[in-house]
Design a protein around this motif. Structure first.
Motif, short mmCIF file in Angstrom:
data_model
loop_
_atom_site.label_atom_id
_atom_site.label_comp_id
_atom_site.label_asym_id
_atom_site.label_seq_id
_atom_site.Cartn_x
_atom_site.Cartn_y
_atom_site.Cartn_z
N GLN A 38 0.85 -1.18 0.00
CA GLN A 38 0.00 0.00 0.00
C GLN A 38 0.89 1.24 0.00
OE1 GLN A 38 -3.02 0.13 3.06
NE2 GLN A 38 -4.24 1.56 1.86
N LYS A 42 -2.97 5.45 -1.83
CA LYS A 42 -3.45 4.45 -2.78
C LYS A 42 -4.06 3.27 -2.05
CE LYS A 42 -0.33 5.55 -6.59
NZ LYS A 42 0.59 4.98 -7.60
N GLU A 43 -4.83 2.50 -2.78
CA GLU A 43 -5.44 1.31 -2.19
C GLU A 43 -4.41 0.18 -2.06
OE1 GLU A 43 -10.04 1.87 -3.77
OE2 GLU A 43 -8.93 0.05 -4.21
#
Length: 125
Positions: A38, A42-43
């Protein structure tokens, strides 16, 4: 069940790192293990995973050919060898295990139930 990730650090583009994930409290060979990362803002995304049944490994397209995942059952440890690192590889890397015995290895982080604490990898010139 415990997972302990280590091996992160700050490196330059093109360098290599090897991450380790020490597992305890369960038999490593019986459960699929995944590496996820990660980056800030961001995811979480899947990087690699290894099957419990036959040790087959799978990789995200972004790391294919540069990263290699392996498992040492005797040591209860999985590894992620990362070569030719790029700035876009910068992230916190997590190892995780599924709780379903012989469950399918997937790149979907929500399929995994036990997580290590994460180790930071920074790639910068």
């Amino acid at each position: 069940v415990q997972l302990q990730a280590s091996g992160g650090g700050s490196v330059q583009p093109g360098d290599s790192l090897r991450l380790s994930c020490a597992a305890s409290g369960f038999t490593l060979d019986y459960y699929a293990i995944g590496w996820f990362r990660q980056a800030p803002g961001k995811e979480r995304e899947g990087v690699s995973c290894i099957s419990s049944k036959n040790g087959s490994t799978y990789y995200a397209d972004s790391v294919k050919g540069r990263f290699a995942m392996s498992r040492d059952s005797a040591k209860g440890t999985v590894y992620l060898q990362m070569n030719n690192l790029r700035p876009e590889d910068t992230a916190v890397y997590y190892c995780a295990s599924r709780s379903l015995m012989f469950g399918e290895a997937t790149m979907t982080w929500t399929d995994y139930d036990y997580w290590g604490q994460g180790t930071l990898v920074t790639v910068s010139s």
